[in-house]
Enzyme design. Sequence first.
Site, PDB file in Angstrom:
ATOM      1  N   GLY A  65      35.283  41.796  41.126  1.00 32.95           N
ATOM      2  CA  GLY A  65      35.516  41.530  42.315  1.00 32.95           C
ATOM      3  C   GLY A  65      35.185  40.299  42.886  1.00 32.95           C
ATOM      4  O   GLY A  65      34.275  39.664  42.559  1.00 32.95           O
ATOM      5  N   ASP A 253      42.128  38.307  44.722  1.00 29.57           N
ATOM      6  CA  ASP A 253      41.454  37.802  43.669  1.00 29.57           C
ATOM      7  C   ASP A 253      41.585  35.862  43.958  1.00 29.57           C
ATOM      8  O   ASP A 253      40.865  35.210  43.221  1.00 29.57           O
ATOM      9  CB  ASP A 253      41.637  38.076  42.448  1.00 29.57           C
ATOM     10  CG  ASP A 253      41.218  39.117  41.990  1.00 29.57           C
ATOM     11  OD1 ASP A 253      39.961  39.313  41.417  1.00 29.57           O
ATOM     12  OD2 ASP A 253      41.454  40.488  42.243  1.00 29.57           O
ATOM     13  N   LYS A 264      44.865  42.808  42.171  1.00 30.64           N
ATOM     14  CA  LYS A 264      44.884  43.939  41.068  1.00 30.64           C
ATOM     15  C   LYS A 264      46.335  44.240  40.772  1.00 30.64           C
ATOM     16  O   LYS A 264      46.994  44.574  41.768  1.00 30.64           O
ATOM     17  CB  LYS A 264      43.989  44.906  41.319  1.00 30.64           C
ATOM     18  CG  LYS A 264      44.206  46.135  40.125  1.00 30.64           C
ATOM     19  CD  LYS A 264      43.547  45.490  38.903  1.00 30.64           C
ATOM     20  CE  LYS A 264      42.280  44.689  38.823  1.00 30.64           C
ATOM     21  NZ  LYS A 264      41.883  44.175  37.522  1.00 30.64           N
TER      22      LYS A 264
END
Length: 381
Positions: A65, A253, A264
Amino acid sequence: MADQYVQNLVGAEPSKLPVLRWDEPPEGPVLVLLDQTRLPAEEVELVCTDVAVLVRAIRTLAVRGAPLLGIAGAYGVALAALRGFDVDEAAELLETARPTAVNLGYGVRLAASAYRTAVERGADSEEAARAALAAAEELHRRDAEASRSMAGHGLALLEELLPGGGHRILTHCNTGALVSGGEGTAFAVALSAHRAGRLQRLWVDETRPLLQGSRLTAYEAARNGLPYTLLTDNAAGSLFAAGEVDAVLIGADRIAADGSVANKVGSYPLAVLAKYHHVPFIVVAPTTTIDLATPDGSAIEVEQRPAQEVTEVTSPQSAVAGAGSGGQTVAPLGTQAYNPAFDVTPPDLVTAIVTEEGVLSPVTVGGVAELCARSRQVTIS
């Protein structure tokens, strides 16, 4: 050094999930992580006594994460310094452990800069190491604050876009306390909606191939008492077609200067579906995830994961435990696999970006730059 595990308290309060903590036992300082590869079957902590163990934890997704990787990277620099290892070497190992997540490099550089500044001012090794630790602790605190702010801004946006409540939110991957110093990013917004009595249903993509949705988001939803339903990634289109999705909320991200969002893999198809069905597609991420040095989506380096994650069904624990493959083969021997960890969603498919500094909509180059200018983050070169 071999990984060390300690049993964790299973009964921890939902809002106080012990994801990452610094400890200083008599044997020396350590960084303690809730091993996410073992969830939801068991809650155990992984004790990182050096940077090599931490890098392995990052690469095997024991800790993951974007925001949490930044925090872990900062603590990793402090760990190296306090344990007497080469800080520059440790910083390089940490920063390259996962290339797409910009927060990791940010956290590493923040702590390393604090260490070097202290050395330049004449501090001894202990004082310089403590300066790195203080930087990591401050980043940890600021991320928790950012999480609270994003939850508030995100809930307000949902109320504006979807008046009347009863929100049916679709999310992808995991964006809760397991990725943050606080209660998360996109999940924190859903959690706030639940607490306000405004959440009707949280739709949870299982998120293949490593199942962060079914293993982690469902785990957090259950801990917090959210009404949730798990679905296979490729069932999302049916939900949209049936009119069962009011909004898509995901994390990020890396966000490029033009507002392109790396998240993702599987996020981009959701954005396309949302656009076609006129459903808001909302990205929730702290400003530390914005990288103005990355001009657009094509410049984002996308991590490629091992083929066996696709060609085999394996226990997530096996990667960390070093058990080798040990999985059930689901493809013919020698099958090549395309397994990017992330995909990139262009800004014209993003309804809004929610940060601790507020909401950006529409998503433009100028707006992204303004968000960064307003943020409290320290620029680290």
